[in-house]
Design a protein around this motif. Structure first.
Motif, short mmCIF file in Angstrom:
data_model
loop_
_atom_site.label_atom_id
_atom_site.label_comp_id
_atom_site.label_asym_id
_atom_site.label_seq_id
_atom_site.Cartn_x
_atom_site.Cartn_y
_atom_site.Cartn_z
N GLU A 157 0.84 -1.19 0.00
CA GLU A 157 0.00 0.00 0.00
C GLU A 157 0.88 1.24 0.00
N SER A 158 0.44 2.20 -0.74
CA SER A 158 1.17 3.46 -0.81
C SER A 158 1.11 4.17 0.52
N ALA A 159 2.21 4.75 0.92
CA ALA A 159 2.27 5.45 2.20
C ALA A 159 1.33 6.66 2.18
N ASP A 160 0.56 6.77 3.28
CA ASP A 160 -0.39 7.87 3.40
C ASP A 160 0.32 9.05 4.04
N ASN A 161 0.96 9.87 3.21
CA ASN A 161 1.68 11.02 3.73
C ASN A 161 0.75 12.12 4.20
N LEU A 162 -0.51 12.07 3.80
CA LEU A 162 -1.44 13.12 4.23
C LEU A 162 -1.80 12.98 5.71
N SER A 163 -1.57 11.80 6.29
CA SER A 163 -1.88 11.64 7.71
C SER A 163 -0.95 12.45 8.59
N THR A 164 0.24 12.74 8.14
CA THR A 164 1.19 13.54 8.90
C THR A 164 1.33 14.96 8.35
N SER A 173 -5.32 17.47 -6.91
CA SER A 173 -4.97 16.24 -6.21
C SER A 173 -3.55 16.34 -5.68
N VAL A 174 -3.35 15.78 -4.49
CA VAL A 174 -2.04 15.69 -3.87
C VAL A 174 -2.01 14.42 -3.04
N GLU A 175 -0.97 13.59 -3.27
CA GLU A 175 -0.80 12.32 -2.56
C GLU A 175 -2.03 11.42 -2.69
N GLY A 176 -2.72 11.49 -3.83
CA GLY A 176 -3.90 10.66 -4.05
C GLY A 176 -5.18 11.22 -3.47
N TRP A 177 -5.14 12.35 -2.79
CA TRP A 177 -6.31 12.99 -2.21
C TRP A 177 -6.64 14.25 -3.00
N THR A 178 -7.92 14.60 -3.07
CA THR A 178 -8.39 15.76 -3.82
C THR A 178 -8.92 16.79 -2.84
N LEU A 179 -8.43 18.02 -2.98
CA LEU A 179 -8.91 19.11 -2.14
C LEU A 179 -10.31 19.50 -2.62
N SER A 180 -11.32 19.18 -1.82
CA SER A 180 -12.71 19.40 -2.23
C SER A 180 -13.33 20.65 -1.64
N SER A 192 -10.03 25.39 8.00
CA SER A 192 -9.88 23.96 7.74
C SER A 192 -9.95 23.70 6.25
N ALA A 193 -9.46 22.51 5.86
CA ALA A 193 -9.49 22.07 4.47
C ALA A 193 -9.93 20.62 4.46
N THR A 194 -10.78 20.26 3.50
CA THR A 194 -11.35 18.92 3.40
C THR A 194 -10.80 18.24 2.16
N PHE A 195 -10.27 17.02 2.35
CA PHE A 195 -9.76 16.19 1.26
C PHE A 195 -10.66 14.96 1.12
N THR A 196 -10.84 14.49 -0.10
CA THR A 196 -11.65 13.31 -0.36
C THR A 196 -10.87 12.36 -1.27
N ARG A 197 -11.12 11.04 -1.05
CA ARG A 197 -10.52 10.01 -1.89
C ARG A 197 -11.33 8.73 -1.74
N GLN A 245 -13.82 8.47 0.98
CA GLN A 245 -13.31 8.86 2.28
C GLN A 245 -13.03 10.35 2.29
N SER A 246 -13.08 10.93 3.46
CA SER A 246 -12.82 12.37 3.62
C SER A 246 -11.90 12.57 4.81
N ARG A 247 -11.10 13.57 4.72
CA ARG A 247 -10.16 13.91 5.80
C ARG A 247 -10.08 15.43 5.90
N VAL A 248 -10.12 15.93 7.13
CA VAL A 248 -10.14 17.37 7.38
C VAL A 248 -8.84 17.75 8.09
N LEU A 249 -8.17 18.75 7.59
CA LEU A 249 -6.98 19.30 8.21
C LEU A 249 -7.33 20.65 8.81
N GLN A 250 -7.00 20.83 10.08
CA GLN A 250 -7.28 22.07 10.77
C GLN A 250 -6.03 22.94 10.79
#
Length: 214
Positions: free
Chosen positions: A90-97, A128-135, A141-146, A149-154
């Motif tokens: 699996e590709s490393a999820d760099n967006l988690s850090t 798109s960045v690291e496989g995630w799309t800035l939606s 805050s910023a919301t990414f989707t892939r 799935q969605s991920r929010v960065l504060q």
């Protein structure tokens, strides 16, 4: 005798001239061999030079297979187990850090500045960045989707208030002299007895302040 020897030499020279003329001139009176003709090519048979190798004979591989099934230097005399099948990495999820460093909003577009690893990257909306799309980009805050799935960065508040704001340097001002306060008058001494002959002090006379020891 010398005369006979001279005639013999002349006859020999004449015979040599006739031989050379016969070699150089053909029957038609033309010189022979005045045009060079390339020789015919000669090929070499290298296969005949190399000794013939013996042909392939069928070999008995049953003993070799038996050695593989029962290795000599294995304590269990069993072959090692086959390696596990390769798993899909699996590709490393760099967006988690990732850390959100800043964001910018516009009328029809916007984006963020995010730190991934040791690099700051500028990502626009729907990029798109690291496989995630800035939606979506909100206030802080910023919301990414892939893939559903969605991920929010504060945006951390320390990024805005942690820096110490220093006032601009001001020109040096001359020191202001402190106002000179007048020396407090010494306490009034009790009236002493008037010397003889001196006029008596008046009762309505006002006290006088004394400065400098006067």
């Amino acid at each position: 005798m010398k005369k006979h020897a001279l005639h013999a030499l002349l006859a020999l020279n004449a015979a040599l001239v006739l031989v050379l003329a016969w070699l150089w001139i053909d029957k038609t009176g033309r010189l022979r061999n005045i045009h060079w003709q390339p020789p015919a090519p000669q090929t070499s048979d290298y296969a005949a030079m190399v000794p013939a190798l013996p042909g392939l004979a069928p070999a008995d591989t049953s003993q070799f297979i038996a050695m593989l099934d029962r290795p000599l230097f294995s304590p269990t005399r069993r072959p090692p187990p086959p390696p596990p099948p390769p798993q899909a990495s699996e590709s490393a999820d760099n967006l988690s850090t990732a850390q959100l460093s800043g964001l910018f909003l516009g009328q029809n577009d916007g984006g963020i500045i995010v730190r991934i690893g040791d690099k700051h990257r500028r990502v626009r909306l729907r990029e798109s960045v690291e496989g995630w799309t800035l939606s979506a980009v909100q206030d802080r805050s910023a919301t990414f989707t892939r893939g559903g799935q969605s991920r929010v960065l504060q945006l951390p508040r320390a990024a805005l208030t942690g820096a110490t704001v220093r006032p601009p340097p001001q020109a040096a001002q001359p020191p202001v002299a402190a106002p000179v306060r007048p020396a407090s008058p010494p306490p009034m001494a009790a009236p002493s007895a008037s010397p003889p002959g001196a006029p008596a002090p008046r009762a309505d006379a006002k006290p006088r302040a004394v400065f400098g020891g006067r």
